[in-house]
Write a protein that holds these residues in place. Structure first.
Motif, PDB file in Angstrom:
ATOM      1  N   LEU A   5       0.830  -1.211   0.000  1.00 41.18           N
ATOM      2  CA  LEU A   5       0.000   0.000   0.000  1.00 41.18           C
ATOM      3  C   LEU A   5       0.866   1.264   0.000  1.00 41.18           C
ATOM      4  O   LEU A   5       0.396   2.342   0.358  1.00 41.18           O
ATOM      5  CB  LEU A   5      -0.913   0.006   1.232  1.00 41.18           C
ATOM      6  N   ARG A   6       2.123   1.137  -0.438  1.00 45.29           N
ATOM      7  CA  ARG A   6       3.046   2.279  -0.361  1.00 45.29           C
ATOM      8  C   ARG A   6       2.654   3.423  -1.285  1.00 45.29           C
ATOM      9  O   ARG A   6       3.048   4.565  -1.053  1.00 45.29           O
ATOM     10  CB  ARG A   6       4.480   1.816  -0.656  1.00 45.29           C
ATOM     11  N   GLN A   7       1.881   3.120  -2.304  1.00 43.43           N
ATOM     12  CA  GLN A   7       1.469   4.182  -3.226  1.00 43.43           C
ATOM     13  C   GLN A   7       0.124   4.809  -2.846  1.00 43.43           C
ATOM     14  O   GLN A   7      -0.318   5.775  -3.477  1.00 43.43           O
ATOM     15  CB  GLN A   7       1.386   3.622  -4.664  1.00 43.43           C
ATOM     16  N   GLU A   8      -0.518   4.233  -1.821  1.00 47.67           N
ATOM     17  CA  GLU A   8      -1.801   4.784  -1.360  1.00 47.67           C
ATOM     18  C   GLU A   8      -1.562   6.052  -0.539  1.00 47.67           C
ATOM     19  O   GLU A   8      -0.513   6.217   0.094  1.00 47.67           O
ATOM     20  CB  GLU A   8      -2.519   3.758  -0.484  1.00 47.67           C
ATOM     21  N   LEU A   9      -2.560   6.938  -0.549  1.00 44.52           N
ATOM     22  CA  LEU A   9      -2.493   8.132   0.296  1.00 44.52           C
ATOM     23  C   LEU A   9      -2.890   7.720   1.714  1.00 44.52           C
ATOM     24  O   LEU A   9      -4.066   7.541   2.031  1.00 44.52           O
ATOM     25  CB  LEU A   9      -3.432   9.214  -0.231  1.00 44.52           C
ATOM     26  N   VAL A  10      -1.877   7.542   2.564  1.00 41.15           N
ATOM     27  CA  VAL A  10      -2.072   7.108   3.947  1.00 41.15           C
ATOM     28  C   VAL A  10      -1.523   8.194   4.860  1.00 41.15           C
ATOM     29  O   VAL A  10      -0.418   8.696   4.647  1.00 41.15           O
ATOM     30  CB  VAL A  10      -1.336   5.776   4.214  1.00 41.15           C
ATOM     31  N   ILE A  11      -2.299   8.582   5.865  1.00 44.62           N
ATOM     32  CA  ILE A  11      -1.850   9.653   6.768  1.00 44.62           C
ATOM     33  C   ILE A  11      -1.988   9.219   8.218  1.00 44.62           C
ATOM     34  O   ILE A  11      -2.818   8.365   8.545  1.00 44.62           O
ATOM     35  CB  ILE A  11      -2.641  10.966   6.532  1.00 44.62           C
ATOM     36  N   THR A  12      -1.152   9.807   9.069  1.00 43.72           N
ATOM     37  CA  THR A  12      -1.317   9.653  10.515  1.00 43.72           C
ATOM     38  C   THR A  12      -1.841  10.969  11.071  1.00 43.72           C
ATOM     39  O   THR A  12      -1.465  12.049  10.607  1.00 43.72           O
ATOM     40  CB  THR A  12       0.012   9.304  11.214  1.00 43.72           C
ATOM     41  N   ILE A  13      -2.733  10.874  12.044  1.00 45.55           N
ATOM     42  CA  ILE A  13      -3.276  12.055  12.729  1.00 45.55           C
ATOM     43  C   ILE A  13      -3.151  11.784  14.229  1.00 45.55           C
ATOM     44  O   ILE A  13      -3.731  10.824  14.744  1.00 45.55           O
ATOM     45  CB  ILE A  13      -4.747  12.308  12.364  1.00 45.55           C
ATOM     46  N   ASP A  14      -2.373  12.625  14.915  1.00 48.66           N
ATOM     47  CA  ASP A  14      -2.117  12.386  16.340  1.00 48.66           C
ATOM     48  C   ASP A  14      -1.818  13.714  17.018  1.00 48.66           C
ATOM     49  O   ASP A  14      -1.842  14.775  16.376  1.00 48.66           O
ATOM     50  CB  ASP A  14      -0.956  11.401  16.507  1.00 48.66           C
ATOM     51  N   GLY A  15      -1.536  13.667  18.310  1.00 48.66           N
ATOM     52  CA  GLY A  15      -1.197  14.874  19.055  1.00 48.66           C
ATOM     53  C   GLY A  15       0.147  15.447  18.636  1.00 48.66           C
ATOM     54  O   GLY A  15       0.995  14.737  18.075  1.00 48.66           O
ATOM     55  N   LEU A  40     -12.603   2.377   3.719  1.00 46.75           N
ATOM     56  CA  LEU A  40     -11.807   2.931   4.813  1.00 46.75           C
ATOM     57  C   LEU A  40     -10.724   1.934   5.205  1.00 46.75           C
ATOM     58  O   LEU A  40     -11.024   0.775   5.507  1.00 46.75           O
ATOM     59  CB  LEU A  40     -12.705   3.222   6.021  1.00 46.75           C
ATOM     60  N   GLY A  41      -9.485   2.408   5.201  1.00 50.11           N
ATOM     61  CA  GLY A  41      -8.376   1.569   5.644  1.00 50.11           C
ATOM     62  C   GLY A  41      -7.838   2.045   6.991  1.00 50.11           C
ATOM     63  O   GLY A  41      -7.533   3.226   7.148  1.00 50.11           O
ATOM     64  N   VAL A  42      -7.768   1.128   7.941  1.00 49.87           N
ATOM     65  CA  VAL A  42      -7.136   1.416   9.236  1.00 49.87           C
ATOM     66  C   VAL A  42      -5.893   0.534   9.311  1.00 49.87           C
ATOM     67  O   VAL A  42      -6.001  -0.704   9.311  1.00 49.87           O
ATOM     68  CB  VAL A  42      -8.095   1.135  10.406  1.00 49.87           C
ATOM     69  N   HIS A  43      -4.725   1.166   9.326  1.00 47.39           N
ATOM     70  CA  HIS A  43      -3.447   0.463   9.213  1.00 47.39           C
ATOM     71  C   HIS A  43      -2.698   0.583  10.540  1.00 47.39           C
ATOM     72  O   HIS A  43      -2.394   1.691  10.988  1.00 47.39           O
ATOM     73  CB  HIS A  43      -2.625   1.060   8.067  1.00 47.39           C
ATOM     74  N   ILE A  44      -2.407  -0.569  11.145  1.00 44.04           N
ATOM     75  CA  ILE A  44      -1.849  -0.601  12.497  1.00 44.04           C
ATOM     76  C   ILE A  44      -0.443  -1.198  12.454  1.00 44.04           C
ATOM     77  O   ILE A  44      -0.201  -2.212  11.785  1.00 44.04           O
ATOM     78  CB  ILE A  44      -2.747  -1.434  13.435  1.00 44.04           C
ATOM     79  N   ALA A  45       0.464  -0.567  13.177  1.00 46.14           N
ATOM     80  CA  ALA A  45       1.853  -1.030  13.227  1.00 46.14           C
ATOM     81  C   ALA A  45       1.918  -2.519  13.567  1.00 46.14           C
ATOM     82  O   ALA A  45       1.291  -2.983  14.526  1.00 46.14           O
ATOM     83  CB  ALA A  45       2.628  -0.221  14.253  1.00 46.14           C
ATOM     84  N   LEU A  57       3.620   6.500  16.866  1.00 46.36           N
ATOM     85  CA  LEU A  57       2.483   6.572  15.936  1.00 46.36           C
ATOM     86  C   LEU A  57       2.123   5.152  15.498  1.00 46.36           C
ATOM     87  O   LEU A  57       2.759   4.582  14.606  1.00 46.36           O
ATOM     88  CB  LEU A  57       2.843   7.432  14.723  1.00 46.36           C
ATOM     89  N   ASP A  58       1.099   4.563  16.119  1.00 38.95           N
ATOM     90  CA  ASP A  58       0.799   3.164  15.799  1.00 38.95           C
ATOM     91  C   ASP A  58      -0.414   2.984  14.906  1.00 38.95           C
ATOM     92  O   ASP A  58      -0.771   1.849  14.579  1.00 38.95           O
ATOM     93  CB  ASP A  58       0.661   2.311  17.071  1.00 38.95           C
ATOM     94  N   ASP A  59      -1.068   4.071  14.472  1.00 34.04           N
ATOM     95  CA  ASP A  59      -2.191   3.911  13.549  1.00 34.04           C
ATOM     96  C   ASP A  59      -2.146   4.955  12.438  1.00 34.04           C
ATOM     97  O   ASP A  59      -1.713   6.091  12.646  1.00 34.04           O
ATOM     98  CB  ASP A  59      -3.521   4.001  14.296  1.00 34.04           C
ATOM     99  N   ALA A  60      -2.571   4.542  11.251  1.00 36.53           N
ATOM    100  CA  ALA A  60      -2.676   5.435  10.094  1.00 36.53           C
ATOM    101  C   ALA A  60      -3.977   5.098   9.382  1.00 36.53           C
ATOM    102  O   ALA A  60      -4.524   3.993   9.548  1.00 36.53           O
ATOM    103  CB  ALA A  60      -1.478   5.264   9.166  1.00 36.53           C
ATOM    104  N   TRP A  87       1.682  11.704   5.151  1.00 33.66           N
ATOM    105  CA  TRP A  87       1.640  12.925   5.965  1.00 33.66           C
ATOM    106  C   TRP A  87       1.565  12.558   7.437  1.00 33.66           C
ATOM    107  O   TRP A  87       0.859  11.629   7.812  1.00 33.66           O
ATOM    108  CB  TRP A  87       0.421  13.775   5.618  1.00 33.66           C
ATOM    109  N   ARG A  88       2.262  13.348   8.240  1.00 32.79           N
ATOM    110  CA  ARG A  88       2.112  13.253   9.700  1.00 32.79           C
ATOM    111  C   ARG A  88       1.371  14.521  10.132  1.00 32.79           C
ATOM    112  O   ARG A  88       1.930  15.603  10.188  1.00 32.79           O
ATOM    113  CB  ARG A  88       3.495  13.183  10.360  1.00 32.79           C
ATOM    114  N   MET A  89       0.059  14.362  10.394  1.00 32.56           N
ATOM    115  CA  MET A  89      -0.766  15.516  10.718  1.00 32.56           C
ATOM    116  C   MET A  89      -1.108  15.517  12.207  1.00 32.56           C
ATOM    117  O   MET A  89      -1.051  14.485  12.878  1.00 32.56           O
ATOM    118  CB  MET A  89      -2.041  15.512   9.875  1.00 32.56           C
TER     119      MET A  89
END
Length: 772
Positions: free
Chosen positions: A262-272, A293-298, A278-281, A377-379
């Motif tokens: 999934l390296r070409q997919e637009l995947v982002i992390t949103i955290d504090g 909806l994709g939920v990607h977990i370390a 960062l264990d979820d994207a 992105w790390r948002m």
């Protein structure tokens, strides 16, 4: 065989004692009373005592806290956790009982807060004759396991000895330190004390000082003391750190080749803003009327294999601890902040739950796969909230965000739309949203508290919560129907006594609430909707939360009452929660074809123990976090003694009332400080009522208070009502030292203050220092 044939003298006498205790007319007696009944001479009393001791140790009889002997009655004997109270009494929490058991101070049997105990319930307090509104009552029969072997606290010296006031106030007693056991500690030092005895026959527990942590006036030292009190791990062993280093810094190419790429997919992390683990994207795309909806977990389990040094250390810790000025991670930083953290632009191994969700919030299809991602992105929650609700931002900030994230806006808006649909579906089925105000602490470089404000739970934090909830539910249901051993997140229905207590509170607040036998989450959901937007909203949310059972881990699927779900697990945080890591292993073994009967039996035998242990470690982490928050609030309010604020009455009892301020700080107004009348507590109305003028203080009332005093040892703040305030001339003990300006010490009225930047700047200039 006649009695005595083939039996020695001691066995015959044991049988005689057992027959006596089993007699229908027998009432529990002390050893001397049994001695007199049998006509045993004084010289033979020791032999009787030996027999009684052997029968007690063997579990054939039991000795009550008052020294009387009786047969165990299984129906009335329970094992549970003792929760102490500073006043000396306590409660025993028993998992399978509808209510806690009240233990009077004279029946605690030497138990201290945190001990695992055997408790005898008094039948008259639990049967049909039980008085309405009364708790079950009992006595501690035996302490089975001590909760603490070491404590931290503040040392006070005296002539030839000293004592330690424990940081955990529920311990309820000081620890006596004998001559030569103080390590030369001075009054006011924060220390670690080893408990050598736990106190018998009215004596205080005894101990010796193991370590002096530093001054009790230091925030950093006090937080360290809390971590030591709860036995939280301080360091990783060299073996664990060495194993973490071997995990490397890059993902092996052969591992990428066998996974969903999934390296070409637009995947982002949103955290504090400060988060490093960062264990979820997340990812999303819309196809027709449905969202994918994709939920990607370390994929932490790829690196932390079962029974490795890393695994055993993670199991010992159970969870990461977030304590405001520090994080105590479950895994070493090389993993938690490194190869396992879904950092932007870096290839990372993940477990992905990809769900097709329709416009009603229903999951139409899903797949769970081993995958590899590269976060785009790390948002932060703040930035995402600013983009989705631009009215929150100043014009310059709004412009900066839109310029930086212009290409991401369509994706974020799709995510917000999908999250809103999921939230609506959750509300439709009756899930309860415990959205009450939490504290956010802003610290100075020296760890002192610069500011406390209400935590902003915005649209971005809710969005991620919505996505994690649906992933956890989907994974739980998927593996439940596969019939494999699994860990679930269970939340039972509220206990009967807690709902009665809640109903009493709500009646006092004039809130409609129909108490019924089969309570549904929708009943509580409607209540919270009624309170929304009102001054007392936060109080009612907290009352409802307190009425709930604590969620726990279980190897049986028991459903989740609060979320109104049949299936629920914790899948989304394996960096910081051991149960998540554990189920990742099971998932991966099934996905890779390694599952067989041997593995089925292995996990069937292991998961119950993991569930019990991690539930206990989670409760410990919650208690430590609460203590840190209470401590920081006390330190912060120390700088506001003499200032006045408006708050809401959040609790009432016969000793006074609690008042909560907008920044979440809660203080106590003692009834003795209400001077304008003689006030009495009316339990039915949850109010203090003046006998002469009939003035009332009720739950939810707005009142103006003055900060009167702070006790950092007990972590409490004392308030008085503004119109009643005469500030004290002197502080004593471990309470805050003299802080008041001369006019305040002379008994004048305090000034009314708002915690504005202008006031803080003025105060800092006047005091000549850079902290509040």
């Amino acid at each position: 065989m006649i009695q005595g044939e083939g039996m020695n003298k001691t066995e015959i006498r044991k049988n005689m004692v057992l027959e006596l205790l089993a007699h229908s007319e027998y009432k529990p007696m002390k050893a001397k009373e049994i001695q007199a009944l049998f006509g045993i001479k004084k010289r033979d009393a020791a032999e009787l005592q030996e027999i009684l001791d052997e029968l007690t140790v063997g579990g054939k009889i039991l000795q009550t806290a008052r020294g009387k002997y009786m047969l165990p009655v299984e129906e009335w004997l329970k094992t549970g956790k003792y929760v102490g109270h500073p006043a000396g009494y306590g409660f025993v929490e028993v998992e399978d009982l509808p209510a806690d058991i009240f233990i009077p101070a004279y029946r605690t049997g030497g138990a201290l807060h945190g001990d695992t105990v055997s408790v005898r319930i008094f039948p008259e307090s639990a049967g049909a004759g039980k008085a309405a509104g009364k708790r079950m009552e009992g006595e501690i029969v035996k302490v089975l396991k001590r909760g603490f072997t070491q404590l931290t606290g503040v040392y006070q010296s005296a002539k030839g000895f000293g004592f330690v006031v424990p940081d955990i106030v529920k311990i309820g007693t000081d620890i006596y330190i004998g001559r030569g056991l103080s390590k030369n500690a001075k009054t006011g030092d924060k220390v670690v004390v080893q408990l050598n005895s736990y106190g018998v026959a009215g004596e205080k527990p005894r101990g010796e000082i193991l370590e002096i942590l530093g001054s009790s006036a230091s925030v950093e030292v006090d937080i360290t003391a809390i971590t030591r009190s709860y036995g939280l791990p301080q360091e990783f062993s060299e073996a664990v750190l060495a194993e973490a280093q071997k995990c490397g810094l890059a993902v092996p190419p052969q591992e990428i080749a066998r996974r969903l790429d999934l390296r070409q997919e637009l995947v982002i992390t949103i955290d504090g803003e400060d988060a490093k683990d960062l264990d979820d994207a997340v990812s999303i795309r819309q196809v027709g009327d449905a969202f994918w909806l994709g939920v990607h977990i370390a994929d932490v389990s790829h690196y932390v294999t079962e029974y490795s040094e890393l695994d055993m250390e993670a199991a010992r810790r159970g969870t990461s601890h977030y304590l405001v000025d520090r994080v105590i991670p479950m895994l070493p930083p090389a993993l938690s902040n490194g190869i396992c953290s879904l950092n932007p632009g870096e290839e990372r191994l993940t477990l992905s739950c990809i769900m097709q969700i329709d416009r009603q919030g229903k999951v139409l299809s899903h797949e769970i796969r081993e995958s590899v991602i590269r976060s785009s992105w790390r948002m932060t929650y703040t930035d995402v909230a600013g983009l989705l609700e631009p009215e929150r931002c100043q014009p310059e900030e709004r412009e900066r965000l839109f310029r930086k994230y212009e290409t991401l806006l369509p994706t974020l808006r799709q995510m917000a739309e999908c999250a809103a649909i999921l939230k609506a579906a959750r509300e439709m089925r009756g899930a309860i949203d415990f959205d009450f105000t939490e504290a956010k602490f802003i610290l100075n470089p020296d760890h002192s508290v610069a500011e406390i404000k209400a935590y902003d739970r915005n649209i971005a934090t809710r969005l991620i919560e919505d996505f994690m909830l649906i992933a956890n539910e989907t994974v739980a249901e998927h593996f439940f129907w596969q019939g494999v051993p699994f860990l679930y997140r269970s939340h039972g229905e509220p206990k009967e006594d807690k709902i009665k207590e809640l109903a009493s509170y709500l009646k006092a607040l004039d809130y409609p609430f129909r108490q019924r036998a089969n309570l549904h989450p929708k009943d509580l959901q409607r209540l919270l909707a009624e309170a929304e937007g009102r001054p007392e909203e936060n109080i009612i949310r907290r009352m409802v939360l307190r009425s709930m059972q604590q969620a726990r881990y279980s190897d049986n699927n028991e459903g989740h009452f609060g979320l109104s779900l049949k299936y629920y697990t914790h899948f989304t945080s394996p960096i910081r929660r051991y149960p998540d890591l554990q189920i990742h292993r099971i998932i991966k073994e099934i996905l890779t074809g390694r599952w067989n009967n041997a593995r089925q039996e292995h996990y069937a035998g292991r998961l119950a123990g993991v569930a019990v242990k991690t539930s206990a470690l989670e409760r410990q982490a919650d208690e430590a976090e609460r203590d840190v928050h209470k401590l920081l609030k006390a330190f912060y309010m120390e700088d506001h003694i003499g200032e006045s604020f408006t708050g809401i009455v959040s609790g009432v009892n016969q000793w006074g009332m609690f008042v909560e301020l907008p920044n979440t700080v809660e203080g106590f107004v003692a009834i003795s400080r209400l001077k304008d009348d003689f006030y009495e507590y009316e339990s039915a109305e949850m109010a203090l009522t003046g006998a002469r003028y009939q003035r009332q203080y009720r739950l939810g009332d707005a009142v103006e208070i003055t900060v009167l005093d702070v006790d950092k040892t007990r972590k409490v703040v004392d308030f008085s009502l503004y119109e009643e305030t005469v500030l004290p001339e002197k502080q004593s003990g471990f309470k805050v030292e003299e802080k008041l300006a001369g006019s305040e010490k002379n008994g004048r009225k305090p000034k009314r203050t708002a915690l504005s930047k202008e006031k803080r700047s003025h105060r800092e200039h006047k005091k000549g220092r850079g902290r509040k």
